[in-house]
Design an enzyme around this catalytic site. Structure first.
Site, PDB file in Angstrom:
ATOM      1  CB  SER A  72      -0.958  -0.042   1.193  1.00  0.00           C
ATOM      2  OG  SER A  72      -1.985   0.903   1.051  1.00  0.00           O
TER       3      SER A  72
ATOM      4  CG  ASP B  99      -6.934  -2.389  -3.558  1.00  0.00           C
ATOM      5  OD1 ASP B  99      -7.360  -1.316  -3.098  1.00  0.00           O
ATOM      6  OD2 ASP B  99      -5.732  -2.720  -3.521  1.00  0.00           O
TER       7      ASP B  99
ATOM      8  CG  HIS C 241      -6.151  -1.929   0.192  1.00  0.00           C
ATOM      9  ND1 HIS C 241      -5.177  -1.713  -0.773  1.00  0.00           N
ATOM     10  CD2 HIS C 241      -5.701  -1.330   1.320  1.00  0.00           C
ATOM     11  CE1 HIS C 241      -4.199  -1.012  -0.238  1.00  0.00           C
ATOM     12  NE2 HIS C 241      -4.480  -0.769   1.033  1.00  0.00           N
TER      13      HIS C 241
END
Length: 406
Positions: free
Chosen positions: A188, A346, A376
């Site tokens: 991320s 996501d 995610h």
């Protein structure tokens, strides 16, 4: 009887709060609903504490994270764990015990929107990687400075300083790491930092040791288009909602939170923004970079007129150190072979897919690892109590790639 009615009402309210209409293909939807309800609950409490002036919402959420992360550097039979500093950055080192053979090295940056976590919550994951590849991998997980106290480029500078220290002869010798088998990685926001570091060090002609690989796990790589197909498709899919990502970006770039509606409307990337050139726009043109099965029926949202001067007010929006997807092809060409994990459900899916495509077009060897039922941060859930099938599979896929390519 009244107690039964009260219980029924409370149960109905809880079910209403927890239930979300999720795509049928997402992995184990009820687990995701429960996780999301918990996360939303903490976010609401944090917002309330922030409004009442008790504490910043991010500080509250980080306190919650600290309850579940592994704080102490606890060694185990096969791995020695220690806390040190690299380049002035707090670092947890996982070093396999025994063996004289030079080991592979991975430096890892945690996610959390550049604001949450410390890297220590990935203790289980790094131990798993070391156990799977043991005795061959030395892993370093870094705790860079966080927003709101630190804003761009502070997190980037911390990641870069730690990486330079990691690549130094002193550190490699100390931990018996092979200078030809090094990887920079992150998930991320940490994947954002890893990509930016790979670009910077790949173009540094003075660097004697460089990374052989970059492993990016559902990375966030641009903030100019909040209407990519994945942002449109997954805007209401937990755990990373579209508005939350815009909020993280503004916080990271040190911008006013009131700009959130402008970002969500793509006003900041309107055609009257003179700071965004045509070549820059082409680097995130998903109509050209994404395969047909990801574009589907979605249409670009490009405003003719928007909020002039917004990019000038928030220059980080077009700074490649903050948005690695905007890098020139020549810079990408000098980065190492790549692993890019993406998840179908996501909002950041297309950031990763477009970056993988741009790396391939630049001549970089890329492994694109896509999970059709993933969401995610799914790799975080490779362990109990929130174990999920896609969490386990994604974790195994990541470790397998490192084992085969590093």
């Amino acid at each position: 009887m009244r107690l039964r009615w009260a219980g029924a009402v409370l149960l109905s309210a809880a079910a209403y709060y927890v239930y979300l209409p999720l795509p049928s293909a997402v992995s184990e939807p009820w687990k995701l609903m429960l996780l999301d309800a918990l996360f939303r609950g903490f976010m609401h409490v944090g917002d309330m504490a922030h409004t009442l002036g008790v504490c910043h919402r991010v500080h509250f959420l980080n306190r919650v994270v600290s309850w579940v992360e592994v704080i102490e550097a606890r060694s185990c039979p096969g791995v020695h764990v220690s806390d040190i500093t690299l380049g002035g950055v707090a670092t947890r080192v996982f070093q396999p015990k025994g063996g004289r053979k030079l080991k592979r090295g991975v430096i890892y940056f945690h996610g959390g929107g550049w604001a949450l976590g410390s890297g220590r919550e990935f203790d289980f994951h790094v131990r798993k990687g070391n156990e799977s590849c043991c005795p061959l991998v030395v892993s370093c997980c870094h705790s860079y400075r966080l927003a709101p106290e630190a804003v761009f480029p502070d997190q980037y500078h911390d990641a870069l300083a730690a990486s330079r220290a990691f690549l130094s002869a002193r550190v490699l010798d100390r931990y018996s790491v092979d200078p030809e088998r090094l990887c920079v990685s992150g998930d991320s926001a940490g994947g954002n930092l890893a990509a930016a570091v790979a670009q910077e060090l790949g173009s540094d002609s003075s660097a004697k040791v460089k990374f052989k690989a970059q492993a990016l796990i559902y990375p966030v790589l641009q903030a100019l288009d909040f209407y990519t197909p994945s942002y449109q498709q997954n805007q209401a899919v937990p755990i990373l909602y579209r508005p939350v990502m815009a909020r993280f970006w503004l916080q990271y770039l040190g911008a006013n939170a009131s700009l959130e509606p402008l970002l969500l409307a793509n006003n900041h990337s309107s055609l009257d923004q003179q700071s965004i050139s045509a070549p820059t726009r082409s680097k995130l043109d998903w109509t050209a970079l994404l395969p047909a099965e990801r574009k589907r029926h979605f249409r670009p949202v490009i405003k003719e007129t928007g909020s002039p001067g917004l990019v000038g007010e928030v220059p980080g929006l077009v700074d490649v150190r903050a948005a690695p997807l905007l890098a020139d092809e020549g810079v990408l060409r000098r980065t190492p072979q790549a692993y890019v994990m993406t998840c179908e459900f996501d909002v950041l899916r297309d950031d990763g897919l477009m970056y993988a495509r741009r790396l391939q077009d630049a001549g970089v060897a890329v492994t694109s690892d896509h999970y059709e039922d993933g969401f995610h941060a799914c790799m975080v859930f490779a362990f109990l109590p929130m174990w999920s099938s896609v969490g386990q599979r994604s974790m195994d896929g990541y470790i397998r790639w490192l084992d085969e390519n590093l």
